[in-house]
Design a protein around this motif. Structure first.
Motif, PDB file in Angstrom:
ATOM      1  N   TRP A  19      32.779  29.880  23.506  1.00  0.00           N
ATOM      2  CA  TRP A  19      33.193  28.618  23.842  1.00  0.00           C
ATOM      3  C   TRP A  19      32.412  27.883  22.680  1.00  0.00           C
ATOM      4  CZ3 TRP A  19      33.652  26.831  29.490  1.00  0.00           C
ATOM      5  CH2 TRP A  19      34.745  27.291  30.153  1.00  0.00           C
ATOM      6  N   THR A  87      39.679  27.826  43.810  1.00  0.00           N
ATOM      7  CA  THR A  87      38.795  28.820  44.039  1.00  0.00           C
ATOM      8  C   THR A  87      38.196  28.766  41.935  1.00  0.00           C
ATOM      9  OG1 THR A  87      40.070  30.677  42.607  1.00  0.00           O
ATOM     10  CG2 THR A  87      38.960  30.879  44.975  1.00  0.00           C
ATOM     11  N   SER A  88      39.334  28.408  40.836  1.00  0.00           N
ATOM     12  CA  SER A  88      39.088  28.229  39.960  1.00  0.00           C
ATOM     13  C   SER A  88      38.864  26.833  39.485  1.00  0.00           C
ATOM     14  CB  SER A  88      40.762  28.394  39.007  1.00  0.00           C
ATOM     15  OG  SER A  88      40.283  28.284  37.657  1.00  0.00           O
ATOM     16  N   VAL A 144      29.048  28.607  36.487  1.00  0.00           N
ATOM     17  CA  VAL A 144      28.558  30.228  35.532  1.00  0.00           C
ATOM     18  C   VAL A 144      27.167  30.416  35.979  1.00  0.00           C
ATOM     19  CG1 VAL A 144      28.199  31.186  33.269  1.00  0.00           C
ATOM     20  CG2 VAL A 144      30.097  30.151  33.331  1.00  0.00           C
ATOM     21  N   ALA A 146      26.063  33.430  35.474  1.00  0.00           N
ATOM     22  CA  ALA A 146      25.236  34.329  34.518  1.00  0.00           C
ATOM     23  C   ALA A 146      24.534  33.350  32.996  1.00  0.00           C
ATOM     24  CB  ALA A 146      26.332  34.829  33.953  1.00  0.00           C
TER      25      ALA A 146
ATOM     26  N   VAL B  65      33.568  37.498  39.908  1.00  0.00           N
ATOM     27  CA  VAL B  65      33.486  36.043  39.576  1.00  0.00           C
ATOM     28  C   VAL B  65      34.455  35.746  38.362  1.00  0.00           C
ATOM     29  CG1 VAL B  65      31.605  36.121  37.839  1.00  0.00           C
ATOM     30  CG2 VAL B  65      32.143  33.887  38.675  1.00  0.00           C
ATOM     31  N   VAL B  67      37.711  36.921  38.979  1.00  0.00           N
ATOM     32  CA  VAL B  67      38.743  36.756  39.687  1.00  0.00           C
ATOM     33  C   VAL B  67      38.703  35.259  40.211  1.00  0.00           C
ATOM     34  CG1 VAL B  67      40.436  37.717  41.637  1.00  0.00           C
ATOM     35  CG2 VAL B  67      38.957  39.261  40.423  1.00  0.00           C
ATOM     36  N   GLU B  68      38.109  34.906  40.490  1.00  0.00           N
ATOM     37  CA  GLU B  68      37.148  34.041  41.012  1.00  0.00           C
ATOM     38  C   GLU B  68      37.936  32.701  40.004  1.00  0.00           C
ATOM     39  OE1 GLU B  68      33.753  32.637  42.688  1.00  0.00           O
ATOM     40  OE2 GLU B  68      34.038  34.361  43.654  1.00  0.00           O
ATOM     41  N   VAL B  69      37.544  32.695  38.857  1.00  0.00           N
ATOM     42  CA  VAL B  69      37.170  31.212  38.058  1.00  0.00           C
ATOM     43  C   VAL B  69      39.074  31.756  37.541  1.00  0.00           C
ATOM     44  CG1 VAL B  69      35.163  31.742  37.866  1.00  0.00           C
ATOM     45  CG2 VAL B  69      36.279  32.867  35.815  1.00  0.00           C
ATOM     46  N   CYS B  70      39.291  32.550  37.272  1.00  0.00           N
ATOM     47  CA  CYS B  70      40.393  32.685  36.318  1.00  0.00           C
ATOM     48  C   CYS B  70      41.874  31.323  37.676  1.00  0.00           C
ATOM     49  CB  CYS B  70      41.387  34.192  36.817  1.00  0.00           C
ATOM     50  SG  CYS B  70      42.943  34.197  35.700  1.00  0.00           S
ATOM     51  N   TYR B  95      37.238  31.628  30.171  1.00  0.00           N
ATOM     52  CA  TYR B  95      36.999  31.046  31.511  1.00  0.00           C
ATOM     53  C   TYR B  95      35.805  32.716  31.559  1.00  0.00           C
ATOM     54  CZ  TYR B  95      34.203  28.501  34.917  1.00  0.00           C
ATOM     55  OH  TYR B  95      33.801  27.103  35.808  1.00  0.00           O
ATOM     56  N   LEU B  97      35.200  35.591  30.737  1.00  0.00           N
ATOM     57  CA  LEU B  97      34.962  36.143  29.637  1.00  0.00           C
ATOM     58  C   LEU B  97      33.401  35.620  29.825  1.00  0.00           C
ATOM     59  CD1 LEU B  97      36.293  37.040  26.199  1.00  0.00           C
ATOM     60  CD2 LEU B  97      33.265  35.804  26.566  1.00  0.00           C
ATOM     61  N   ALA B  99      32.353  33.973  32.085  1.00  0.00           N
ATOM     62  CA  ALA B  99      31.236  33.773  33.636  1.00  0.00           C
ATOM     63  C   ALA B  99      31.170  35.539  33.791  1.00  0.00           C
ATOM     64  CB  ALA B  99      31.947  33.719  34.369  1.00  0.00           C
ATOM     65  N   CYS B 100      31.509  35.986  33.504  1.00  0.00           N
ATOM     66  CA  CYS B 100      31.304  37.156  33.559  1.00  0.00           C
ATOM     67  C   CYS B 100      29.156  38.216  33.298  1.00  0.00           C
ATOM     68  CB  CYS B 100      32.255  38.427  32.759  1.00  0.00           C
ATOM     69  SG  CYS B 100      31.426  40.385  32.771  1.00  0.00           S
ATOM     70  N   PRO B 101      28.639  37.724  33.767  1.00  0.00           N
ATOM     71  CA  PRO B 101      27.677  38.194  33.771  1.00  0.00           C
ATOM     72  C   PRO B 101      27.230  39.048  32.969  1.00  0.00           C
ATOM     73  CG  PRO B 101      27.711  38.665  36.604  1.00  0.00           C
ATOM     74  CD  PRO B 101      29.164  37.931  35.214  1.00  0.00           C
ATOM     75  N   PHE B 206      23.367  38.594  41.035  1.00  0.00           N
ATOM     76  CA  PHE B 206      24.325  37.678  40.785  1.00  0.00           C
ATOM     77  C   PHE B 206      25.320  37.757  41.520  1.00  0.00           C
ATOM     78  CE2 PHE B 206      23.435  38.729  35.890  1.00  0.00           C
ATOM     79  CZ  PHE B 206      23.018  37.291  35.818  1.00  0.00           C
ATOM     80  N   THR B 208      27.481  39.407  42.775  1.00  0.00           N
ATOM     81  CA  THR B 208      28.886  40.584  42.683  1.00  0.00           C
ATOM     82  C   THR B 208      29.379  41.434  43.475  1.00  0.00           C
ATOM     83  OG1 THR B 208      28.317  41.150  40.291  1.00  0.00           O
ATOM     84  CG2 THR B 208      29.471  38.907  40.570  1.00  0.00           C
TER      85      THR B 208
END
Lengths: 290, 216
Positions: A19, A87-88, A144, A146, B65, B67-70, B95, B97, B99-101, B206, B208
Motif C-alpha cells: 500500500w 465484517t469488512s 490490521v 499484524a 482475518v 476472510v473477514e476483511v475481504c 486488504y 494481503l 491483513a495476513c499476519p 494474532f 486466527t
C-alpha cells in the motif's frame, strides 16, 4: 531500513510495501483525499460555505474515490465491495462514501438552489457521514493486527483530526481567495492545529509501548530512514511553520497578516498532513515469523 | 465434516525446498510467486549455533482475518476449513494481503513474466496458463491443493493417507516432515502428533487459530 534480501523475508522486520510502493501510493493518496474532502465538507457545513462543500465533495469522491479505483487490480468489480459490510471495513467505507456522495450532492444542490431553506436535518446527517468517511480509513488500518504501528485506536483519531485540520485549512484558503472574513475559521485552526500535533505525538508514543515491532516502526520514523520525511515534512513544514503563522496572527491581528503568508501556511500544513500519512504507511512493519 | 490441517516437524526439515518446488510444479506457479517457502533462522551463539528451518504456507486459519476483511466475499472458508479465493470475485484491493499476519498472499501482477525472460514461454508455462488461469490484478495463495483433495475424495481416497488425495508438498517431503490430516478427528495422525508432541501454532497471539501446527 535497507532493502531486505529475499532470505530475510519475515525472518526480520518486514516492511509493508503493498500500500505504499509503486501503484500502492494510490492508497496513500486516496486516504489523504477522502479525509481531506470529508473534513472540508464538514467545516463548510458549519460556515455555510457552499463552495467549500462542493470542493470537499469533489476532492473526496473524484480524487479520493478515483485513487481507490485506480489502485484496484480489477476496478470494474468494485461494485462487489459493498457485499460484506458485516465484517469488512472496505465494504463499510464504500457504503459511507456512496451515501456521502449521494446525500452530499442533494445538500449542495439544495444549498445553491434554495439558500433560505432550513436544511438542519440534512446538515446533521451529512456531518455524521463526514465523520464516518474521515475516520473509517483509520479504523480500516487499525484493524490490521499484524502491523503494530497501525493496530491502535489512536490512529483513526489522528486521521480524523488531520482530516478536519486539513479541511479547516482549505476553507481558510477558500475564504482568503474569495474575500470572506477569516476570523471565525481562524479560531478553528487555532484549536485543530495543536490538537493535531498533540494527537500525533500521543499516537506515536502509544505505539512505542505496544510491542518491539511497534517501537522499531516508530524508531524508523523518528530516527531511521524516514526521519528526514518526518522532521522536514511533518514537523518543520507541516507544524512549525503553520504554528508560527498562527502565533504571529494572534500577536498582531488576523487581518494584518498577509494572504500570501496564510496561503503558504495552508500549503505547508497540507504537505505536512500528506507526509505524516506517508510516514505511517511506509513505516509499517510486520513482526518476524521466527 | 473434517477440518484439514497440517503438522510440520521443524526438527526433521532439512531445508531442501522440495516442498516449494513441488508446489510450483503442482500449480504451475508463475515466476516470483511462491505459495510455500522455507524460512531459515539461527539461534544460539558460536560455537553452539543452531540453524532452524521453518517451512511456511497459508495457515488456513479457523478465524481467518483475510476472510473477514475481504469486501467482496472472494476469499472464503470452505466447510472443511480450507480458505480459498474465487478469482472471479476478487477486485484486487489487497486488504487481505495487508491483513495476513503471516504474509502468505501474493498479488498476481504480471501475466507476461517468463521463467526465461526474452525466450518465450516454456511448455510448462503454456500448460499452466490453461490449467490454472490466474487473473492479473487479483491475489493468489496456497489452496492446500484443494483440487487434489476433492478429486481424491471423489475416488474414495483419504487425504493425508492416500497420496493422490494429499497436498503435493506433503507427498514430496523426503524426510516426511509434513503430515496432513483431519484436525477435528482426535484419532487422526495430525491430532495425535499435536497432542503427543505438544504441537504449536505460529504466533497464536494474532488470534486466527491457524490449521498449520509445528513440532520442535
Amino acid at each position: 531500513m535497507s532493502r531486505l534480501m529475499s532470505y530475510e523475508w519475515m525472518t526480520k522486520y518486514t516492511p509493508q510495501e503493498e500500500w505504499i510502493e509503486g501503484g500502492g501510493k494510490l492508497i496513500w493518496l486516496a486516504l489523504f483525499f477522502t479525509e481531506l474532502g470529508a473534513g472540508l465538507f464538514f467545516v463548510s457545513i458549519f460556515f455555510k460555505n457552499p463552495l467549500g462543500m462542493l470542493l470537499g465533495w469533489f476532492i473526496c469522491l473524484l480524487l479520493g474515490g478515483g485513487s481507490f479505483l485506480l489502485h484496484m487490480g480489477k476496478p470494474l468489480r468494485s461494485f462487489r465491495s459493498i457485499l460484506k459490510p458485516q465484517t469488512s471495513w472496505i465494504s463499510r467505507g464504500v457504503i459511507f462514501l456512496t451515501l456521502f456522495g449521494a446525500i452530499g450532492a442533494v445538500e449542495i444542490f439544495l444549498t445553491y438552489l434554495a439558500p433560505n431553506l432550513d436544511l438542519l436535518l440534512l446538515h446533521v446527517v451529512m456531518c455524521i457521514f463526514c465523520i464516518l468517511v474521515a475516520i473509517y480509513a483509520g479504523i480500516l488500518m487499525s484493524y490490521v493486527r499484524a502491523i503494530p504501528l497501525w493496530d491502535t485506536g489512536l490512529l483513526p483519531i489522528t486521521y480524523l483530526v488531520a482530516g478536519l485540520w486539513g479541511g479547516a485549512e482549505l476553507l481558510l484558503g477558500i475564504n482568503l481567495l474569495t474575500g470572506v472574513p477569516i476570523e471565525r475559521i481562524e479560531l478553528w485552526i487555532k484549536v485543530l492545529l495543536p490538537s493535531f500535533a498533540l494527537v500525533l505525538a500521543l499516537y506515536l508514543i502509544s505505539v512505542t509501548s505496544s510491542s518491539t515491532t511497534g517501537l522499531t516502526s516508530v524508531k524508523r520514523i523518528v530516527s531511521g530512514d524516514l526521519a528526514i520525511h518526518f522532521y522536514l515534512g511533518v514537523v518543520i513544514i507541516g507544524l512549525v511553520f503553520p504554528v508560527t503563522v498562527v502565533v504571529y496572527s494572534i500577536s498582531v491581528s488576523a487581518t494584518l497578516v498577509g494572504s500570501p503568508l496564510f496561503l503558504a501556511a495552508i500549503v505547508c500544513g497540507l504537505i505536512g498532513d500528506l507526509t505524516m500519512r506517508y510516514c505511517i504507511m511506509k513505516g509499517a512493519l510486520y513482526s518476524p515469523l521466527i | 465434516m473434517a477440518r484439514w490441517g497440517m503438522v510440520i516437524d521443524a526438527k526433521k526439515c532439512i531445508g531442501c525446498w522440495a516442498c516449494t518446488m513441488a508446489c510450483i510444479e503442482e500449480h504451475f506457479l508463475p515466476p516470483n510467486i511462491l505459495w510455500n517457502r522455507v524460512l531459515i533462522g539461527e539461534s544460539g551463539k558460536y560455537p553452539s549455533v543452531v540453524k532452524e528451518m521453518y517451512p511456511v504456507l497459508c495457515n488456513h486459519c479457523k478465524d481467518a482475518v483475510c476472510v473477514e476483511v475481504c469486501p467482496t466475499g472472494a476469499t472464503f472458508k470452505r466447510e472443511d476449513g480450507i480458505v480459498v479465493i474465487d478469482y472471479d470475485k476478487c477486485m484486487g484491493c489487497r486488504y487481505c494481503l495487508i491483513a495476513c499476519p503471516y504474509q502468505q498472499r501474493t498479488p498476481y501482477k504480471d501475466d507476461k513474466a517468463e521463467y526465461f525472460p526474452g525466450q518465450g514461454l516454456t511448455q510448462f508455462e503454456i500448460l499452466g496458463k490453461e490449467i490454472y488461469p490466474f487473473q492479473t490484478g487479483t491475489v493468489v495463495k496456497c489452496s492446500f491443493c484443494v483440487e487434489r483433495i476433492e478429486e481424491g475424495q471423489k475416488r474414495g481416497l483419504k487425504p493425508g493417507v492416500d497420496r493422490d488425495a494429499t497436498p503435493a508438498c506433503v507427498n514430496i517431503c523426503p524426510v516426511q516432515a509434513r503430515i496432513f490430516g483431519d484436525l477435528d478427528n482426535p484419532y487422526s495422525n495430525v491430532a495425535k502428533l499435536i497432542k503427543e508432541r505438544k504441537g504449536y501454532q505460529m504466533h497464536p497471539e494474532f488470534g486466527t487459530d491457524p490449521s498449520v501446527y509445528y513440532l520442535d
